[in-house]
Design a protein around this motif. Structure first.
Motif, mmCIF file in Angstrom:
data_model
loop_
_atom_site.group_PDB
_atom_site.id
_atom_site.type_symbol
_atom_site.label_atom_id
_atom_site.label_comp_id
_atom_site.label_asym_id
_atom_site.label_seq_id
_atom_site.Cartn_x
_atom_site.Cartn_y
_atom_site.Cartn_z
ATOM 1 N N SER A 149 37.703 12.582 40.692
ATOM 2 C CA SER A 149 37.726 13.347 42.118
ATOM 3 C C SER A 149 35.935 14.403 42.211
ATOM 4 O O SER A 149 36.031 14.794 41.175
ATOM 5 C CB SER A 149 38.799 14.060 42.010
ATOM 6 N N GLY A 150 35.628 14.438 42.988
ATOM 7 C CA GLY A 150 34.586 15.988 42.784
ATOM 8 C C GLY A 150 33.635 15.490 42.241
ATOM 9 O O GLY A 150 31.925 15.699 42.503
ATOM 10 N N GLY B 244 30.875 12.727 43.099
ATOM 11 C CA GLY B 244 29.765 12.627 43.997
ATOM 12 C C GLY B 244 30.277 11.151 44.604
ATOM 13 O O GLY B 244 28.850 10.671 44.759
ATOM 14 N N LYS B 245 30.745 10.424 44.230
ATOM 15 C CA LYS B 245 30.786 9.183 45.369
ATOM 16 C C LYS B 245 30.733 9.367 46.996
ATOM 17 O O LYS B 245 29.547 8.794 46.994
ATOM 18 C CB LYS B 245 32.569 8.708 45.313
ATOM 19 N N SER B 246 31.553 10.169 47.277
ATOM 20 C CA SER B 246 31.294 10.268 48.423
ATOM 21 C C SER B 246 29.533 10.411 48.957
ATOM 22 O O SER B 246 28.844 9.971 49.877
ATOM 23 C CB SER B 246 31.753 11.306 49.580
ATOM 24 N N THR B 247 28.641 11.819 48.194
ATOM 25 C CA THR B 247 27.109 12.140 48.284
ATOM 26 C C THR B 247 26.809 10.692 48.091
ATOM 27 O O THR B 247 25.986 10.254 49.133
ATOM 28 C CB THR B 247 27.321 13.297 47.704
ATOM 29 N N GLN C 84 34.556 22.647 49.297
ATOM 30 C CA GLN C 84 34.292 20.861 50.327
ATOM 31 C C GLN C 84 33.896 21.424 51.568
ATOM 32 O O GLN C 84 35.464 21.443 51.951
ATOM 33 C CB GLN C 84 35.654 19.693 49.426
HETATM 34 N N1 LIG Z 1 27.399 19.095 51.556
HETATM 35 C C1 LIG Z 1 27.666 20.002 50.868
HETATM 36 N N2 LIG Z 1 27.362 21.467 50.021
HETATM 37 C C2 LIG Z 1 27.965 21.636 48.595
HETATM 38 N N3 LIG Z 1 28.278 20.711 48.288
HETATM 39 C C3 LIG Z 1 28.585 19.902 48.475
HETATM 40 C C4 LIG Z 1 28.228 19.119 49.590
HETATM 41 N N4 LIG Z 1 28.915 18.067 49.458
HETATM 42 C C5 LIG Z 1 29.290 17.661 48.643
HETATM 43 N N5 LIG Z 1 29.407 18.621 47.653
HETATM 44 C C6 LIG Z 1 29.658 18.859 46.472
HETATM 45 O O1 LIG Z 1 29.266 18.278 45.821
HETATM 46 C C7 LIG Z 1 29.939 16.988 44.838
HETATM 47 C C8 LIG Z 1 30.108 15.767 44.733
HETATM 48 O O2 LIG Z 1 31.143 15.687 46.284
HETATM 49 P P1 LIG Z 1 31.098 14.180 47.044
HETATM 50 O O3 LIG Z 1 32.160 14.960 47.420
HETATM 51 O O4 LIG Z 1 30.877 13.456 46.434
HETATM 52 O O5 LIG Z 1 33.114 13.810 45.368
HETATM 53 P P2 LIG Z 1 33.566 12.309 45.153
HETATM 54 O O6 LIG Z 1 33.648 11.630 44.152
HETATM 55 O O7 LIG Z 1 33.912 11.792 46.060
HETATM 56 O O8 LIG Z 1 35.197 13.464 45.674
HETATM 57 P P3 LIG Z 1 36.181 13.002 46.189
HETATM 58 O O9 LIG Z 1 36.544 11.794 45.504
HETATM 59 O O10 LIG Z 1 37.485 13.896 45.330
HETATM 60 O O11 LIG Z 1 36.423 12.556 47.226
HETATM 61 C C9 LIG Z 1 31.702 17.900 44.866
HETATM 62 O O12 LIG Z 1 31.568 18.757 43.862
HETATM 63 C C10 LIG Z 1 31.133 18.780 45.874
HETATM 64 O O13 LIG Z 1 31.663 19.973 46.085
#
Ligand SMILES: Nc1ncnc2c1ncn2[C@@H]1O[C@H](COP(=O)(O)OP(=O)(O)OP(=O)(O)O)[C@@H](O)[C@H]1O
Length: 301
Positions: free
Chosen positions: A44-45, A47-50, A271
């Motif tokens: 979690s966190g 960066g997958k969604s990013t 988030q």
């Molecule tokens: N718009 C934004 N501004 C600041 N930080 C961000 C932004 N979008 C994402 N982050 C940060 O970037 C990191 C990656 O976030 P992301 O949502 O991509 O993770 P993830 O792997 O998809 O998480 P999860 O599995 O919990 O959904 C996290 O630390 C998040 O807080």
């Protein structure tokens, strides 16, 4: 499968958070072929969604970029449809009308009204939802809503289907049914798919490759696992298949032995809201500049 189709090269991103910089991704590289199914997995966190949002055009990479079929991605577009965890259907529109919204956006100029109707019904048939055309999202189950969300994306005939934990909010049985439907649809249509999941079995069952991400900050791709299990895949047969068990073990090892530290950043950085509302609202605004108000159905699936 053809030559490279989607190219993610040297992608990094730095977010501004309360005046300071936060580096979420660093040097992410991935090349996909047309028709390939890739899962993104990581803590979690990380960066997958990013990554998905950058491919969708919702975020701009700080370095590097994404090229889809020779064209650089600079903004969202109907060639990249996103399925979110919480379906984001318009609660005031029927099942049919929710799909119609997307179909009109893409095909208003190229398909007649009758052809569009046929196309909408066909896509709802693909996900076994043609029996509920006139129902509102509030009148159908979470799994059904997710089916409609998938039909809406398929109906746009996107080059790439981006799925952000599409089955994460569903119970195990519904999830299994939808995974099977997705495998059947992909076998029929040959969609190119990037899917985020936290479910190791789901990743192995559905994917051609599993992309495993390191923990953030400055997350990147740690390892990529090829899944060469024959298709069509049957979950019951696979449960005892030594290759399946081995692949599953490799993903678990990556997540819990090699990269077990959960991303501290995820706990420390606020988030932001998912952009699903923005995307759907953009669609809606194009379809209907009238007086409808309210956001997407926020009820948990
Ligand atoms: N718009 C934004 N501004 C600041 N930080 C961000 C932004 N979008 C994402 N982050 C940060 O970037 C990191 C990656 O976030 P992301 O949502 O991509 O993770 P993830 O792997 O998809 O998480 P999860 O599995 O919990 O959904 C996290 O630390 C998040 O807080």
């Amino acid at each position: 499968m053809g030559i490279k189709y989607l190219d993610i090269t040297g992608v990094g991103i730095e977010f501004d958070t309360n005046g300071s910089k936060f580096r979420a991704l660093q040097n992410v590289n991935l090349r996909m072929k047309k028709g390939e199914f890739v899962s993104l997995i990581g803590h979690s966190g990380c960066g997958k969604s990013t990554v998905l949002n950058i491919v969708a055009g919702l975020h701009r990479a700080t370095e590097g970029g994404v090229v889809l079929e020779g064209k650089e991605v600079t903004e969202p577009g109907p060639d990249r449809a996103v399925v979110f965890q919480n379906h984001s259907l318009m609660p005031w529109l029927s099942v049919y009308e929710n799909v119609e919204l997307a179909v009109n956006q893409v095909f208003r100029k190229t398909k007649s009204r009758a052809e569009r109707r046929e196309w909408i019904e066909h896509n709802l048939q693909l996900v076994n939802m043609d029996h509920a055309l006139d129902k509102l999202p509030g009148e159908i189950s979470g799994g059904m809503k997710q089916r409609v969300g998938i039909a809406r994306c398929l109906a746009m005939q996107p080059k790439v289907l981006l799925m952000d934990e599409p089955f994460g909010a569903l119970d195990a049985l519904t999830r299994a049914q939808l995974q099977d439907s997705l495998m059947e649809i992909q076998a029929e249509l040959g969609n190119t798919v990037i899917m985020i999941t936290h479910d190791v079995d789901e990743a192995v069952l559905l994917s051609d490759r599993i992309v495993m991400m390191t923990n953030g900050p400055a997350a990147s791709i740690g390892e990529i696992l090829d899944v060469n299990l024959a298709r069509p895949r049957d979950r019951l047969d696979l449960a005892e298949n030594p290759e399946f068990v081995h692949l599953r073990q490799q993903v678990l090892e990556f997540l819990y032995a090699k990269h077990s530290q959960p991303a501290k950043a995820a706990q420390e950085t606020p988030q932001p809201e998912r952009e699903s509302a923005a995307v759907v609202e953009a669609l809606s605004a194009e379809e209907d500049s009238g007086a409808k108000t309210g956001g997407p159905d926020s009820e948990a699936a």
